[in-house]
Design a protein around this motif. Structure first.
Motif, PDB file in Angstrom:
ATOM      1  N   LYS A   1      41.420  11.357 -25.879  1.00  0.00           N
ATOM      2  CA  LYS A   1      40.078  11.726 -25.429  1.00  0.00           C
ATOM      3  C   LYS A   1      39.322  10.439 -25.090  1.00  0.00           C
ATOM      4  O   LYS A   1      39.591   9.379 -25.642  1.00  0.00           O
ATOM      5  CB  LYS A   1      39.337  12.491 -26.532  1.00  0.00           C
TER       6      LYS A   1
ATOM      7  N   SER B   1      36.954  17.749 -20.175  1.00  0.00           N
ATOM      8  CA  SER B   1      36.278  18.706 -21.049  1.00  0.00           C
ATOM      9  C   SER B   1      36.376  18.256 -22.497  1.00  0.00           C
ATOM     10  O   SER B   1      37.376  17.682 -22.919  1.00  0.00           O
ATOM     11  CB  SER B   1      36.906  20.095 -20.896  1.00  0.00           C
ATOM     12  N   SER B   2      35.293  18.517 -23.240  1.00  0.00           N
ATOM     13  CA  SER B   2      35.336  18.312 -24.690  1.00  0.00           C
ATOM     14  C   SER B   2      35.653  19.643 -25.349  1.00  0.00           C
ATOM     15  O   SER B   2      35.911  20.637 -24.674  1.00  0.00           O
ATOM     16  CB  SER B   2      34.006  17.737 -25.184  1.00  0.00           C
ATOM     17  N   GLU B   3      35.638  19.658 -26.682  1.00  0.00           N
ATOM     18  CA  GLU B   3      36.024  20.870 -27.405  1.00  0.00           C
ATOM     19  C   GLU B   3      34.821  21.465 -28.128  1.00  0.00           C
ATOM     20  O   GLU B   3      33.779  20.845 -28.223  1.00  0.00           O
ATOM     21  CB  GLU B   3      37.151  20.530 -28.395  1.00  0.00           C
ATOM     22  N   GLY B   4      35.007  22.677 -28.636  1.00  0.00           N
ATOM     23  CA  GLY B   4      33.952  23.316 -29.409  1.00  0.00           C
ATOM     24  C   GLY B   4      33.068  24.208 -28.562  1.00  0.00           C
ATOM     25  O   GLY B   4      33.185  24.263 -27.337  1.00  0.00           O
TER      26      GLY B   4
ATOM     27  N   TYR C   1      30.582  22.637 -25.705  1.00  0.00           N
ATOM     28  CA  TYR C   1      31.389  21.645 -25.000  1.00  0.00           C
ATOM     29  C   TYR C   1      30.704  21.147 -23.729  1.00  0.00           C
ATOM     30  O   TYR C   1      29.822  21.795 -23.166  1.00  0.00           O
ATOM     31  CB  TYR C   1      32.761  22.242 -24.649  1.00  0.00           C
TER      32      TYR C   1
ATOM     33  N   GLU D   1      31.705  19.584 -19.787  1.00  0.00           N
ATOM     34  CA  GLU D   1      32.839  19.669 -18.858  1.00  0.00           C
ATOM     35  C   GLU D   1      32.398  19.240 -17.464  1.00  0.00           C
ATOM     36  O   GLU D   1      31.282  19.550 -17.028  1.00  0.00           O
ATOM     37  CB  GLU D   1      33.379  21.100 -18.819  1.00  0.00           C
TER      38      GLU D   1
ATOM     39  N   GLN E   1      30.115  13.379 -26.535  1.00  0.00           N
ATOM     40  CA  GLN E   1      31.358  14.066 -26.898  1.00  0.00           C
ATOM     41  C   GLN E   1      32.530  13.488 -26.109  1.00  0.00           C
ATOM     42  O   GLN E   1      32.500  13.508 -24.870  1.00  0.00           O
ATOM     43  CB  GLN E   1      31.264  15.563 -26.589  1.00  0.00           C
TER      44      GLN E   1
END
Length: 292
Positions: A62, A89-92, A95, A97, A177
């Motif tokens: 990441k 893209s990040s997670e959660g 997020y 993107e 993020q």
């Protein structure tokens, strides 16, 4: 001045922060799904879409801030219903993107690219362009550049979209993020071509997207769950460390780039959420304040 001018000259590699750079797929990425739909031919990677599956890959790490790019040759011939995406893209749930989505067409129609920006899990910021070249004939370079001031989408170094940090106006900006880098091809005939009116013609399958020259020149974040504030600190310039993406010249587009962006918007933009009054009777705040 080119946005890439001096980036590598000014790049200082810190011991504490890994800056990844490579052109080899397997050093940076790994297949995420449908491994049997990956075709390796020397330096080329081909992703295959047929009526059993599409395929996708993602980065092993990441990143926060920097530049990611690929060279891509899109599905040739009748590609209606297909979508090929290149995105970060990040997670959660909340997020962030940044999306490039290339939308297939019937033979002879222009290929369009849709970009979108999600912040804290909220997207709906679509812009769509008809490309000024045939993206199925040759490789073209697609780049996402990201720092604390702006997110820039570029095609062959021409900016096609800028998302500016306007936190001072109370508008959230994605800067805390770490994000993975992804690409995929899939069947999106419920919406991709003429709003879903034209469906995928499976007699033309397999549909092939071809990739080469993978590059990530960005701040690598550890896989372990490090607090967002720590990632932001380690990827931001300070007195001890200077990162190329924080150079003052990269805090906004150059005059030359601004002119290119205006040309793209005037000649090739076919949809902009900012001007869609049926969706947004009240113009979104970032649209009111954007300079570009």
């Amino acid at each position: 001045m080119s946005v890439f001018l001096g980036w590598f000259l000014g790049l200082v590699l810190m011991v504490v922060v890994a800056v990844a750079e490579s052109a080899k797929f397997d050093e940076l990425f790994q297949p995420n799904w449908a491994f049997d739909h990956f075709i390796y031919e020397g330096d080329l990677l081909k992703l295959k879409l047929d009526n059993s599956s599409g395929a996708g890959f993602g980065s092993k790490n990441k990143y926060m801030f920097g530049k990611v790019s690929i060279q891509l040759k899109l599905v040739q011939g009748d590609s209606a219903g297909t979508a090929t995406a290149f995105y970060m893209s990040s997670e959660g749930v909340n997020y962030n993107e940044f999306d490039f989505e290339f939308l297939g067409n019937t033979t002879g129609e222009p290929y369009s690219v849709q970009t979108n920006v999600y912040v804290n899990g909220v997207g709906n910021r679509e812009q769509r362009l008809d490309l000024w070249y045939d993206p199925t004939k040759d490789f073209h370079t697609y780049t996402i550049f990201w720092n604390q001031r702006q997110v820039v989408f570029l095609v062959d170094e021409t900016p096609i979209r800028v998302h500016t940090n306007m936190e001072h106006r109370g508008i959230p900006f994605p800067k805390d993020q770490p994000m993975g880098v992804y690409s995929s091809i899939w069947n999106a005939d419920d919406w991709a071509t003429q709003g879903g009116r034209v469906k995928t013609d499976w007699s033309h399958a397999p549909f092939i997207a071809t990739y080469k020259s993978f590059e990530i020149n960005a701040c690598e974040c550890p896989v372990s769950s490090v607090a967002a504030v720590d990632n932001a600190k380690r990827c931001s310039s300070s007195e001890e460390k200077k990162f190329w993406w924080d150079e003052p010249t990269l805090s906004e587009l150059s005059l030359h780039q601004s002119h290119h962006l205006m040309w793209v918007k005037a000649r090739h933009m076919v949809y902009d959420y900012c001007t869609d009054i049926s969706r947004y009777p009240v113009t979104p705040a970032e649209c009111v304040h954007h300079h570009h």
